[in-house]
Design an enzyme around this catalytic site. Structure first.
Site, mmCIF file in Angstrom:
data_model
loop_
_atom_site.group_PDB
_atom_site.id
_atom_site.type_symbol
_atom_site.label_atom_id
_atom_site.label_comp_id
_atom_site.label_asym_id
_atom_site.label_seq_id
_atom_site.Cartn_x
_atom_site.Cartn_y
_atom_site.Cartn_z
ATOM 1 N N ASP A 6 -4.721 18.342 -3.259
ATOM 2 C CA ASP A 6 -3.506 17.737 -2.719
ATOM 3 C C ASP A 6 -3.815 16.471 -1.926
ATOM 4 O OD1 ASP A 6 -2.335 19.904 -3.775
ATOM 5 O OD2 ASP A 6 -1.526 20.689 -1.908
ATOM 6 N N PRO B 109 10.910 17.166 18.686
ATOM 7 C CA PRO B 109 10.323 15.824 18.590
ATOM 8 C C PRO B 109 9.314 15.557 19.710
ATOM 9 C CG PRO B 109 12.726 15.740 18.389
ATOM 10 C CD PRO B 109 12.362 17.135 18.827
HETATM 11 C C1 9WO Z 1 20.492 16.128 20.533
HETATM 12 C C2 9WO Z 1 21.138 15.240 21.353
HETATM 13 C C3 9WO Z 1 22.478 14.882 21.439
HETATM 14 C C4 9WO Z 1 22.849 13.938 22.389
HETATM 15 C C5 9WO Z 1 21.889 13.381 23.212
HETATM 16 C C6 9WO Z 1 20.559 13.750 23.119
HETATM 17 C C7 9WO Z 1 20.212 14.681 22.169
HETATM 18 N N1 9WO Z 1 19.035 15.183 21.892
HETATM 19 C C8 9WO Z 1 19.208 16.081 20.938
HETATM 20 C C9 9WO Z 1 18.135 16.825 20.435
HETATM 21 O O1 9WO Z 1 16.964 16.463 20.593
HETATM 22 N N2 9WO Z 1 18.483 17.939 19.802
HETATM 23 C C10 9WO Z 1 17.473 18.792 19.288
HETATM 24 C C11 9WO Z 1 17.884 19.227 17.911
HETATM 25 C C12 9WO Z 1 17.269 19.982 20.146
HETATM 26 C C13 9WO Z 1 16.162 20.812 19.603
HETATM 27 C C14 9WO Z 1 16.369 21.106 18.113
HETATM 28 N N3 9WO Z 1 16.746 19.922 17.429
HETATM 29 C C15 9WO Z 1 15.821 19.193 16.762
HETATM 30 C C16 9WO Z 1 14.514 19.497 16.488
HETATM 31 N N4 9WO Z 1 16.070 18.007 16.241
HETATM 32 N N5 9WO Z 1 14.968 17.519 15.680
HETATM 33 C C17 9WO Z 1 14.007 18.419 15.803
HETATM 34 C C18 9WO Z 1 12.688 18.195 15.312
HETATM 35 C C19 9WO Z 1 11.741 19.182 15.379
HETATM 36 C C20 9WO Z 1 10.467 18.926 14.907
HETATM 37 N N6 9WO Z 1 10.151 17.730 14.396
HETATM 38 C C21 9WO Z 1 11.064 16.764 14.303
HETATM 39 C C22 9WO Z 1 12.359 16.966 14.759
#
Ligand code: 9WO
Length: 225
Positions: A168, A88
């Site tokens: 698209d 993110p």
């Molecule tokens: C999990 C978490 C748990 C408790 C407190 C804070 C926290 N942060 C996270 C977190 O950001 N976990 C991520 C899970 C770690 C990297 C991989 N994960 C992820 C990637 N979740 N969402 C994405 C992502 C990637 C690209 N675009 C949107 C979302």
């Protein structure tokens, strides 16, 4: 184009890669996807890939050594291509980014789980971070799959249609016009008469007007661009 995916859950990619457009693009040699299980590059007896965070706070962090081992074994040191971490915190993925990536011969995609990877991986191994939107999911696997899918659509020939992704949404800066197929009437709802007219100029005009009206109503920000 080759995608090298580094993940703890390689099996989640297979069914999607074995379907539809991606399946055909792979069969035609337009893309090659190699899945690498980070766990295969652990060196301890229990194949541990995560550990508790320094400073406390709960949750687990993916350890740096297995990730460095995996990426350096596959992409070399120095690496032969970019390594993208799905996060993110990355720059936002758009159709322009997909087009840009489609020009590269090879990219690595690193999928985090738990609370993410040890920061030294991001500082010293990752070359680019991409976000697919402002939300958190369970891991980077689905975002990586989305990137593979969207990028493949911009590889010439992948869509089987010589026009490719030309029509698209977003390619021309507009949302798509509405689509209809048989039957001509369903539960009393008729297909717009313009589409049944056989008049190609009229149909083209109607579609353009619809695309514009929709974009104005749903995504006025796209018209400003
Ligand atoms: C999990 C978490 C748990 C408790 C407190 C804070 C926290 N942060 C996270 C977190 O950001 N976990 C991520 C899970 C770690 C990297 C991989 N994960 C992820 C990637 N979740 N969402 C994405 C992502 C990637 C690209 N675009 C949107 C979302």
């Amino acid at each position: 184009m080759q995608f090298d995916v580094f993940t703890l859950f390689p099996e989640v990619f297979q069914p999607y890669l074995d379907s539809s457009i991606l399946q055909r693009a792979r069969e035609n040699g337009l893309i090659h996807v190699d899945l690498h299980n980070i766990r295969d590059w652990t060196t301890d007896k229990h194949h541990i890939t995560d550990d508790t965070p320094y400073g406390g706070g709960g949750g687990m962090v993916m350890k740096a050594p297995p990730i460095f081992n995996a990426v350096e074994a596959v992409l070399g040191a120095p690496p032969c291509c970019p390594l993208i971490y799905l996060s993110p915190q990355g720059r936002t993925f758009t159709t322009a980014v997909a087009r840009e990536l489609a020009l590269l011969p090879r990219i690595g995609l690193l999928c985090g789980r738990y609370e993410g990877v040890d920061e030294r991986v991001i500082e010293h191994l990752v070359t680019d971070q991409i976000s697919i939107g402002d939300f958190v999911v369970t891991g980077g696997e689905l975002p990586a799959m989305i990137i593979i899918d969207a990028v493949t659509r911009f590889i010439p020939g992948a869509l089987g249609d010589p026009q490719g992704a030309m029509n698209d949404s977003f390619t021309n800066g507009l949302l798509e016009y509405p689509h209809y197929t048989r039957p001509e009437e369903y539960r009393g709802w008729r297909v717009p008469p313009e589409l049944l007219s056989g008049n190609h100029a009229l149909i083209a005009r109607w579609r353009k007007e619809q695309a514009l009206a929709r974009t104005k109503a749903k995504r006025p920000d796209l018209l400003k661009k």
